[in-house]
Design a protein around this motif. Structure first.
Motif, PDB file in Angstrom:
ATOM      1  N   LEU A 279       6.251  -2.245   2.506  1.00 45.14           N
ATOM      2  CA  LEU A 279       6.910  -2.752   1.232  1.00 45.14           C
ATOM      3  C   LEU A 279       7.977  -3.352   1.877  1.00 45.14           C
ATOM      4  O   LEU A 279       7.982  -4.371   0.747  1.00 45.14           O
ATOM      5  N   LYS A 280       8.387  -3.223   2.783  1.00 45.30           N
ATOM      6  CA  LYS A 280       9.318  -4.550   3.827  1.00 45.30           C
ATOM      7  C   LYS A 280       8.425  -5.605   3.554  1.00 45.30           C
ATOM      8  O   LYS A 280       8.824  -7.711   3.532  1.00 45.30           O
ATOM      9  N   LEU A 281       7.399  -6.030   3.767  1.00 43.75           N
ATOM     10  CA  LEU A 281       6.779  -6.749   4.021  1.00 43.75           C
ATOM     11  C   LEU A 281       6.021  -7.395   3.153  1.00 43.75           C
ATOM     12  O   LEU A 281       6.599  -8.886   3.514  1.00 43.75           O
ATOM     13  N   VAL A 282       5.936  -6.768   2.131  1.00 46.28           N
ATOM     14  CA  VAL A 282       5.559  -7.509   0.561  1.00 46.28           C
ATOM     15  C   VAL A 282       6.332  -8.291   0.364  1.00 46.28           C
ATOM     16  O   VAL A 282       7.035  -9.150  -0.764  1.00 46.28           O
ATOM     17  N   LEU A 283       7.884  -7.694   0.480  1.00 50.64           N
ATOM     18  CA  LEU A 283       9.262  -8.385   0.044  1.00 50.64           C
ATOM     19  C   LEU A 283       9.898  -9.625   0.750  1.00 50.64           C
ATOM     20  O   LEU A 283      10.017 -10.399  -0.428  1.00 50.64           O
ATOM     21  N   ALA A 284       9.380  -9.373   1.887  1.00 52.48           N
ATOM     22  CA  ALA A 284      10.034 -10.701   3.010  1.00 52.48           C
ATOM     23  C   ALA A 284       9.164 -11.754   1.682  1.00 52.48           C
ATOM     24  O   ALA A 284       8.920 -13.191   1.727  1.00 52.48           O
ATOM     25  N   GLY A 285       7.200 -11.569   1.765  1.00 50.50           N
ATOM     26  CA  GLY A 285       6.479 -12.469   1.534  1.00 50.50           C
ATOM     27  C   GLY A 285       6.885 -12.822  -0.114  1.00 50.50           C
ATOM     28  O   GLY A 285       6.579 -14.035  -0.365  1.00 50.50           O
TER      29      GLY A 285
ATOM     30  N   GLY B 204       0.649  -1.527  -0.263  1.00 50.54           N
ATOM     31  CA  GLY B 204       0.312  -0.201   0.312  1.00 50.54           C
ATOM     32  C   GLY B 204       0.993   0.949  -0.070  1.00 50.54           C
ATOM     33  O   GLY B 204       2.068   0.858   0.747  1.00 50.54           O
ATOM     34  N   HIS B 205       0.287   2.331  -0.974  1.00 52.99           N
ATOM     35  CA  HIS B 205       1.038   3.567  -0.797  1.00 52.99           C
ATOM     36  C   HIS B 205       2.586   3.444  -1.582  1.00 52.99           C
ATOM     37  O   HIS B 205       2.646   2.766  -1.830  1.00 52.99           O
ATOM     38  N   GLY B 206       3.091   4.737  -1.200  1.00 52.47           N
ATOM     39  CA  GLY B 206       4.413   4.156  -2.180  1.00 52.47           C
ATOM     40  C   GLY B 206       4.535   6.628  -2.850  1.00 52.47           C
ATOM     41  O   GLY B 206       4.273   7.217  -3.073  1.00 52.47           O
ATOM     42  N   GLY B 207       5.536   6.717  -2.682  1.00 49.95           N
ATOM     43  CA  GLY B 207       6.244   8.040  -3.575  1.00 49.95           C
ATOM     44  C   GLY B 207       5.690   8.554  -2.266  1.00 49.95           C
ATOM     45  O   GLY B 207       5.555   9.316  -0.893  1.00 49.95           O
ATOM     46  N   LYS B 208       4.966   9.928  -3.290  1.00 44.50           N
ATOM     47  CA  LYS B 208       4.543  10.927  -2.481  1.00 44.50           C
ATOM     48  C   LYS B 208       3.425  10.608  -1.743  1.00 44.50           C
ATOM     49  O   LYS B 208       2.593  11.769  -0.381  1.00 44.50           O
ATOM     50  N   ASP B 209       2.631   9.135  -1.383  1.00 41.33           N
ATOM     51  CA  ASP B 209       1.458   8.901  -0.530  1.00 41.33           C
ATOM     52  C   ASP B 209       1.766   8.102   0.642  1.00 41.33           C
ATOM     53  O   ASP B 209       2.627   6.983   0.169  1.00 41.33           O
TER      54      ASP B 209
ATOM     55  N   ARG C  28       4.347  -2.465  -6.926  1.00 41.11           N
ATOM     56  CA  ARG C  28       5.708  -1.845  -6.771  1.00 41.11           C
ATOM     57  C   ARG C  28       6.686  -2.089  -6.244  1.00 41.11           C
ATOM     58  O   ARG C  28       6.251  -3.136  -5.333  1.00 41.11           O
ATOM     59  N   ASP C  29       7.692  -1.803  -6.607  1.00 44.19           N
ATOM     60  CA  ASP C  29       8.824  -2.975  -5.478  1.00 44.19           C
ATOM     61  C   ASP C  29      10.073  -2.132  -5.091  1.00 44.19           C
ATOM     62  O   ASP C  29      11.400  -2.270  -4.818  1.00 44.19           O
ATOM     63  N   LYS C  30       9.398  -0.556  -5.002  1.00 48.72           N
ATOM     64  CA  LYS C  30      10.562   0.663  -4.535  1.00 48.72           C
ATOM     65  C   LYS C  30       9.905   1.725  -3.865  1.00 48.72           C
ATOM     66  O   LYS C  30       8.568   1.610  -4.452  1.00 48.72           O
ATOM     67  N   ASP C  31      10.052   2.613  -3.656  1.00 48.19           N
ATOM     68  CA  ASP C  31       9.609   4.016  -2.808  1.00 48.19           C
ATOM     69  C   ASP C  31       8.977   4.646  -4.282  1.00 48.19           C
ATOM     70  O   ASP C  31       9.846   5.790  -3.990  1.00 48.19           O
ATOM     71  N   ILE C  32       7.588   4.580  -5.232  1.00 47.50           N
ATOM     72  CA  ILE C  32       7.329   5.102  -5.695  1.00 47.50           C
ATOM     73  C   ILE C  32       5.768   5.039  -5.829  1.00 47.50           C
ATOM     74  O   ILE C  32       5.109   4.087  -5.112  1.00 47.50           O
ATOM     75  N   PHE C  33       5.187   6.216  -6.268  1.00 42.97           N
ATOM     76  CA  PHE C  33       3.959   6.682  -6.069  1.00 42.97           C
ATOM     77  C   PHE C  33       3.457   5.836  -7.791  1.00 42.97           C
ATOM     78  O   PHE C  33       3.799   6.175  -8.880  1.00 42.97           O
ATOM     79  N   VAL C  34       2.563   4.755  -7.639  1.00 41.83           N
ATOM     80  CA  VAL C  34       1.970   4.301  -8.390  1.00 41.83           C
ATOM     81  C   VAL C  34       0.056   4.240  -8.284  1.00 41.83           C
ATOM     82  O   VAL C  34      -0.076   3.753  -7.209  1.00 41.83           O
ATOM     83  N   PRO C  35      -0.663   4.995  -9.292  1.00 44.00           N
ATOM     84  CA  PRO C  35      -2.293   5.397  -9.009  1.00 44.00           C
ATOM     85  C   PRO C  35      -3.184   4.115  -8.373  1.00 44.00           C
ATOM     86  O   PRO C  35      -2.753   2.802  -9.555  1.00 44.00           O
ATOM     87  N   LEU C  36      -3.975   3.951  -8.115  1.00 45.93           N
ATOM     88  CA  LEU C  36      -5.235   2.878  -8.091  1.00 45.93           C
ATOM     89  C   LEU C  36      -5.255   1.794  -9.209  1.00 45.93           C
ATOM     90  O   LEU C  36      -5.389   1.131  -9.613  1.00 45.93           O
ATOM     91  N   PRO C  37      -5.774   3.066 -10.127  1.00 46.14           N
ATOM     92  CA  PRO C  37      -5.804   2.454 -11.798  1.00 46.14           C
ATOM     93  C   PRO C  37      -4.860   1.260 -11.824  1.00 46.14           C
ATOM     94  O   PRO C  37      -5.175   0.359 -12.586  1.00 46.14           O
TER      95      PRO C  37
END
Length: 279
Positions: free
Chosen positions: A134-140, A113-118, A155-164
């Motif tokens: 992000l840490k949880l997902v990468l461990a999973g 969830g979230h990322g980048g500017k969010d 996403r695999d890094k700290d970037i903003f990815v819009p919901l659509p």
């Protein structure tokens, strides 16, 4: 000559065997077939009584420990199918991990969830939700892939990815399931627990939510806030079985300390993997 001081094992869902000696051991490892076995020979050890531990879980049948030769201790793990393994020596400790390809052929989408500017919610100590998800997902992802599965990330890094765009990634993935990972927040710092959301009327999503919620509660031991329905954009528009899990409260200092620890990341990964196993 080395002396075996301690022997213990854990199976969730990777079998981990820890052997502790009074000095750094010398060892070699290999695999055998008919039946499938992982073998670890540890030299210059004697006087260990025979041990047989039935496992019968996660495609692993049994663990056997005995003197193979007067000065060689042999550890054997027998499986129902071919087993993978990794072994490391940490000082006077030997750690052997053994696993089967329990999720071979399975493909899922994980959405941190979230990322980048969010940043998402801001928790105790100023930590941002986007960092922890992000840490949880990468461990999973690491554990699911270790068990033979495939993981698509939104996403695999700290970037903003819009919901659509996240929905588009999921719907074009040909995956079995979509799991969005979040942390809850409240003005009351004592609010606690785990809850998992799905879209009402989606039996496939409800089944996935129930499995994931059960395993998360088993692993973390947090308050069970149960399953809930919602019309969040992601779980409403993703065509796969889709859930959104709130892994504790980022605003609860005790919960975020656990979730954001290396042990917490491992707990989440185990819960995820076990939820995906076919019963």
């Amino acid at each position: 000559m080395a002396v075996l001081k301690n022997f213990r094992l854990e199976t969730e869902p990777v079998l981990r065997i820890i052997l502790e000696f009074d000095q750094k051991p010398s060892l070699k490892s290999f695999t055998l077939k008919n039946p499938y076995r992982v073998v670890l020979d540890i030299a210059k050890v004697r006087g260990v009584s025979k041990k047989e531990v039935p496992v019968k879980k996660y495609k692993i049948k049994e663990v056997r420990l005995a003197q193979y030769k007067p000065e060689v201790l042999r550890l054997v793990i027998e499986g129902e199918e071919e087993l993978m393994y990794g072994v490391r020596v940490n000082g006077e400790q030997v750690i052997l991990e053994v696993w089967a390809k329990l999720l071979d052929g399975e493909k899922i989408v994980l959405d941190p969830g979230h990322g980048g500017k969010d940043p998402g919610a801001i928790g105790a100590g100023g930590i941002a939700e986007k960092e922890v998800t992000l840490k949880l997902v990468l461990a999973g992802k690491d554990l699911v892939e270790k068990l033979g599965g495939k993981v698509v990330l939104t996403r695999d890094k700290d970037i903003f990815v819009p919901l659509p765009q996240r929905v588009k990634i999921a719907n074009s993935s040909e995956a079995r399931a979509f799991i969005s990972v979040h942390l809850n927040a409240a003005t009351d710092s004592t609010a606690r627990g785990i809850e998992t959301y799905f879209k009402a009327g989606r039996e496939d999503s409800e089944s996935l939510a129930a499995k994931l919620q059960k395993q998360l509660i088993n692993e973390f031991g947090f308050k069970d806030r149960g399953l809930k329905t919602a019309t969040f954009y992601l779980i409403k528009n993703v065509r796969l079985p889709a859930v959104l899990a709130e892994i504790g409260f980022i605003t609860n200092p005790e919960e975020i300390k656990i979730v954001n620890s290396s042990d917490g990341l491992s707990r989440f990964a185990r819960a995820l993997a076990k939820a995906l196993l076919k019963s």
